[in-house]
Design an enzyme around this catalytic site. Sequence first.
Site, short mmCIF file in Angstrom:
data_model
loop_
_atom_site.label_atom_id
_atom_site.label_comp_id
_atom_site.label_asym_id
_atom_site.label_seq_id
_atom_site.Cartn_x
_atom_site.Cartn_y
_atom_site.Cartn_z
N ASP A 6 -30.99 -9.63 17.03
CA ASP A 6 -30.01 -10.68 17.31
C ASP A 6 -30.40 -12.00 16.63
OD1 ASP A 6 -27.72 -11.72 18.41
OD2 ASP A 6 -28.54 -11.96 20.42
N HIS A 54 -26.37 -11.77 8.04
CA HIS A 54 -26.42 -10.31 8.19
C HIS A 54 -27.13 -9.67 7.00
CE1 HIS A 54 -24.15 -10.62 11.76
NE2 HIS A 54 -22.99 -10.97 11.20
N LEU A 56 -40.55 9.52 10.99
CA LEU A 56 -39.98 8.56 11.93
C LEU A 56 -38.55 8.95 12.32
CD1 LEU A 56 -40.04 5.65 13.28
CD2 LEU A 56 -39.02 4.85 11.13
C1 IPE Z 1 -25.90 -7.36 20.65
O1 IPE Z 1 -25.84 -8.65 20.16
C2 IPE Z 1 -25.41 -6.39 19.64
C3 IPE Z 1 -26.25 -6.22 18.47
C4 IPE Z 1 -27.40 -6.80 18.23
C5 IPE Z 1 -25.74 -5.30 17.49
P1 IPE Z 1 -24.59 -9.60 20.42
O2 IPE Z 1 -24.86 -10.84 19.67
O3 IPE Z 1 -23.33 -8.88 20.11
O4 IPE Z 1 -24.68 -9.82 21.99
P2 IPE Z 1 -24.06 -10.97 22.91
O5 IPE Z 1 -22.60 -11.05 22.57
O6 IPE Z 1 -24.78 -12.23 22.57
O7 IPE Z 1 -24.32 -10.51 24.29
C1 IPE Z 2 -26.97 -9.81 15.44
O1 IPE Z 2 -26.80 -11.14 15.06
C2 IPE Z 2 -26.28 -8.85 14.51
C3 IPE Z 2 -25.11 -8.20 15.10
C4 IPE Z 2 -24.59 -8.40 16.27
C5 IPE Z 2 -24.47 -7.23 14.26
P1 IPE Z 2 -25.54 -11.98 15.55
O2 IPE Z 2 -24.46 -11.79 14.56
O3 IPE Z 2 -25.19 -11.62 16.94
O4 IPE Z 2 -26.11 -13.43 15.46
P2 IPE Z 2 -25.91 -14.60 16.51
O5 IPE Z 2 -26.35 -14.07 17.84
O6 IPE Z 2 -24.47 -14.97 16.50
O7 IPE Z 2 -26.80 -15.69 16.03
MG MG Z 3 -25.79 -12.32 18.75
#
Ligand code: IPE
Ligand code: IPE
Ligand code: MG
Length: 251
Positions: free
Chosen positions: A28, A45, A142
């Site tokens: 995240d 990303h 793995l």
């Molecule tokens: C969880 O992260 C999903 C992934 C890392 C793929 P999100 O960024 O979507 O989660 P919330 O919305 O903060 O709970």
């Molecule tokens: C996690 O990073 C990746 C996915 C959910 C695919 P985010 O896109 O949720 O990044 P933040 O949380 O908005 O910073």
């Molecule tokens: Mg996120």
Amino acid sequence: MAIFGKDEMEGVTLDRALLPRHVAIIMDGNGRWAQKRGMPRSFGHKAGVEALREIIRHSDHLGIEALTIYAFSAENWKRSAEEVGALMGLLLEYFTKELDELHREHVCIRILGDIGDMPKGLERQQQALYAAMEKTKDNMGLKLNIALNYGGRQEIVHAARVLAQRVKDGEINPEDIDMDRFAAELYTAGLPEVDFLIRTSGEMRLSNFLLYQLAYAEFYQTDVLWPDFDRHAYDEALLAYTRRNRRFGGV
Ligand code: IPE
Ligand code: IPE
Ligand code: MG
């Protein structure tokens, strides 16, 4: 006790014998990482994929048996078409570019999630995912599990539905349904228990990840944003794990 295979870490060593068998990661913070740089979320990303590449390689190097990563949740479709498109594009690129190398390293890829039910226009991604699983299915290295269009509640409901159908068809009785039989209907069937859950970017929630499987996993969170989560940050997390005292309800 013979201690073998230690990773050096600023004077501290990581005892491989104590490492988790199965690590799960909620990657995240990509969006915030990009925002801090005044860049679009997709830039984050892209950097996130680089971080993932390093973590996969290091997991393999450390001899970790299974690594499960949260790549895209069933709820992430709520994001803009632009962001979803960028994420799916990166995914396709990853699987086409890296597949041969992962296969050479004997990595076995499994997708956790409902990839049969993806929106129209993602057929190429779907095919790439099926091809990656098919190509690597007999590999003994793995176990790399990628949660994609994944939701923990959805997974549990799906398992319940499959088992209900079996009862209806007279294959099993309701009292045959125990934890083993239930776990066998989850995407993670046959994998070792999840020992360790890492979430980056400071958030402290599960966001619908592996709700059944995390029952006794050790939880680790760090403020590091996913694109900055490198091998050293991973070692630090693993070191913390090796120092935990897991009791499973005992004393
Ligand atoms: C969880 O992260 C999903 C992934 C890392 C793929 P999100 O960024 O979507 O989660 P919330 O919305 O903060 O709970
Ligand atoms: C996690 O990073 C990746 C996915 C959910 C695919 P985010 O896109 O949720 O990044 P933040 O949380 O908005 O910073
Ligand atoms: Mg996120």
